[in-house]
Design a protein around this motif. Sequence first.
Motif, mmCIF file in Angstrom:
data_model
loop_
_atom_site.group_PDB
_atom_site.id
_atom_site.type_symbol
_atom_site.label_atom_id
_atom_site.label_comp_id
_atom_site.label_asym_id
_atom_site.label_seq_id
_atom_site.Cartn_x
_atom_site.Cartn_y
_atom_site.Cartn_z
ATOM 1 N N GLU A 91 0.499 -1.211 0.037
ATOM 2 C CA GLU A 91 -0.394 0.098 -0.293
ATOM 3 C C GLU A 91 0.953 1.350 -0.091
ATOM 4 O O GLU A 91 0.375 1.852 -0.641
ATOM 5 C CB GLU A 91 -1.011 -0.172 1.289
ATOM 6 C CG GLU A 91 -1.865 -1.095 1.021
ATOM 7 C CD GLU A 91 -3.112 -0.511 2.397
ATOM 8 O OE1 GLU A 91 -2.803 -0.114 3.396
ATOM 9 O OE2 GLU A 91 -3.583 -1.889 2.587
ATOM 10 N N LYS A 92 1.838 1.622 0.887
ATOM 11 C CA LYS A 92 2.584 2.170 0.877
ATOM 12 C C LYS A 92 3.483 2.650 -0.944
ATOM 13 O O LYS A 92 3.525 3.976 -0.827
ATOM 14 C CB LYS A 92 3.833 1.940 1.944
ATOM 15 C CG LYS A 92 3.509 2.610 2.937
ATOM 16 C CD LYS A 92 4.741 2.652 3.721
ATOM 17 C CE LYS A 92 4.525 2.150 5.474
ATOM 18 N NZ LYS A 92 5.892 1.820 6.114
ATOM 19 N N ASP A 93 3.609 1.258 -1.732
ATOM 20 C CA ASP A 93 4.469 1.829 -2.932
ATOM 21 C C ASP A 93 3.529 2.012 -4.026
ATOM 22 O O ASP A 93 4.122 2.576 -4.896
ATOM 23 C CB ASP A 93 4.986 0.380 -3.607
ATOM 24 C CG ASP A 93 6.030 -0.344 -2.595
ATOM 25 O OD1 ASP A 93 6.713 0.648 -1.346
ATOM 26 O OD2 ASP A 93 6.407 -1.724 -2.448
ATOM 27 N N SER A 135 1.314 4.710 -6.284
ATOM 28 C CA SER A 135 1.571 6.023 -6.535
ATOM 29 C C SER A 135 0.282 6.711 -6.426
ATOM 30 O O SER A 135 -0.667 6.309 -6.324
ATOM 31 C CB SER A 135 2.513 5.927 -7.784
ATOM 32 O OG SER A 135 1.696 5.483 -8.820
ATOM 33 N N PHE A 136 0.455 8.377 -6.204
ATOM 34 C CA PHE A 136 -0.268 9.095 -7.052
ATOM 35 C C PHE A 136 -1.497 9.003 -7.546
ATOM 36 O O PHE A 136 -2.403 8.359 -7.566
ATOM 37 C CB PHE A 136 -0.052 10.121 -7.117
ATOM 38 C CG PHE A 136 -1.227 11.698 -6.971
ATOM 39 C CD1 PHE A 136 -2.247 11.568 -5.893
ATOM 40 C CD2 PHE A 136 -1.690 11.704 -8.818
ATOM 41 C CE1 PHE A 136 -3.246 12.424 -6.664
ATOM 42 C CE2 PHE A 136 -2.354 12.370 -9.071
ATOM 43 C CZ PHE A 136 -3.709 12.961 -7.753
ATOM 44 N N MET A 137 -1.102 8.065 -8.903
ATOM 45 C CA MET A 137 -1.864 7.678 -10.147
ATOM 46 C C MET A 137 -2.218 6.030 -9.547
ATOM 47 O O MET A 137 -3.345 6.150 -10.680
ATOM 48 C CB MET A 137 -0.446 8.098 -11.188
ATOM 49 C CG MET A 137 -0.224 9.419 -11.330
ATOM 50 S SD MET A 137 -1.300 10.705 -12.294
ATOM 51 C CE MET A 137 -1.985 9.693 -13.833
ATOM 52 N N ASP A 138 -1.522 5.454 -9.119
ATOM 53 C CA ASP A 138 -2.440 3.700 -9.117
ATOM 54 C C ASP A 138 -3.711 4.775 -8.053
ATOM 55 O O ASP A 138 -4.513 3.818 -8.803
ATOM 56 C CB ASP A 138 -1.323 3.596 -8.457
ATOM 57 C CG ASP A 138 -0.693 2.690 -9.366
ATOM 58 O OD1 ASP A 138 -0.426 2.984 -9.735
ATOM 59 O OD2 ASP A 138 0.899 3.009 -9.014
ATOM 60 N N GLU A 139 -3.558 5.676 -7.171
ATOM 61 C CA GLU A 139 -4.513 5.428 -6.190
ATOM 62 C C GLU A 139 -5.582 6.387 -7.009
ATOM 63 O O GLU A 139 -6.507 6.457 -6.869
ATOM 64 C CB GLU A 139 -4.286 6.613 -5.023
ATOM 65 C CG GLU A 139 -3.004 5.511 -4.231
ATOM 66 C CD GLU A 139 -2.901 6.159 -2.499
ATOM 67 O OE1 GLU A 139 -3.760 7.205 -2.322
ATOM 68 O OE2 GLU A 139 -2.618 5.651 -2.254
#
Length: 141
Positions: A129-131, A133-137
């Motif tokens: 979850e930490k890995d 990126s903004f675009m993934d989210e």
Amino acid sequence: PAPFAARASHMSGPGAEALFGNLVPKAGEFISSSSGSFGEASGKTLALYKRFVRAVPVMKRLHRLQVSDDEVRDVIRDQFLRHRDIKDVKVIDLLVFRGHTELMEIMMMHKQTPHLMQYVNDRRKKLSEKDKSFMDEFFEQ
């Protein structure tokens, strides 16, 4: 592989000491009076941490864990770091007692392999979850 009863017959007596050394606390060993100071409680915490780390190879062998020693040590470290901000000596003593109980349950196989793997899987999930990126989210929404 040896059947369960042969691998995990009661972990007490002279055979257990030969197998586990000082990794499994003897009856009543970790039940002690309250710590007198924060320094004493911290010392008990460090001793418990070292006992857990020394037990990693035996834990892996007993439970047939298919993870690296480093990953198991990371899980142990994360569990200890969860409580690093606690300053109340009585709470620290309680957590140390619970930690000793947890180690004893692991080594005596009262906790089974799926219980231990849950710790590993939770850590892996947290790291993944930490890995993100903004675009993934952004695209998941």
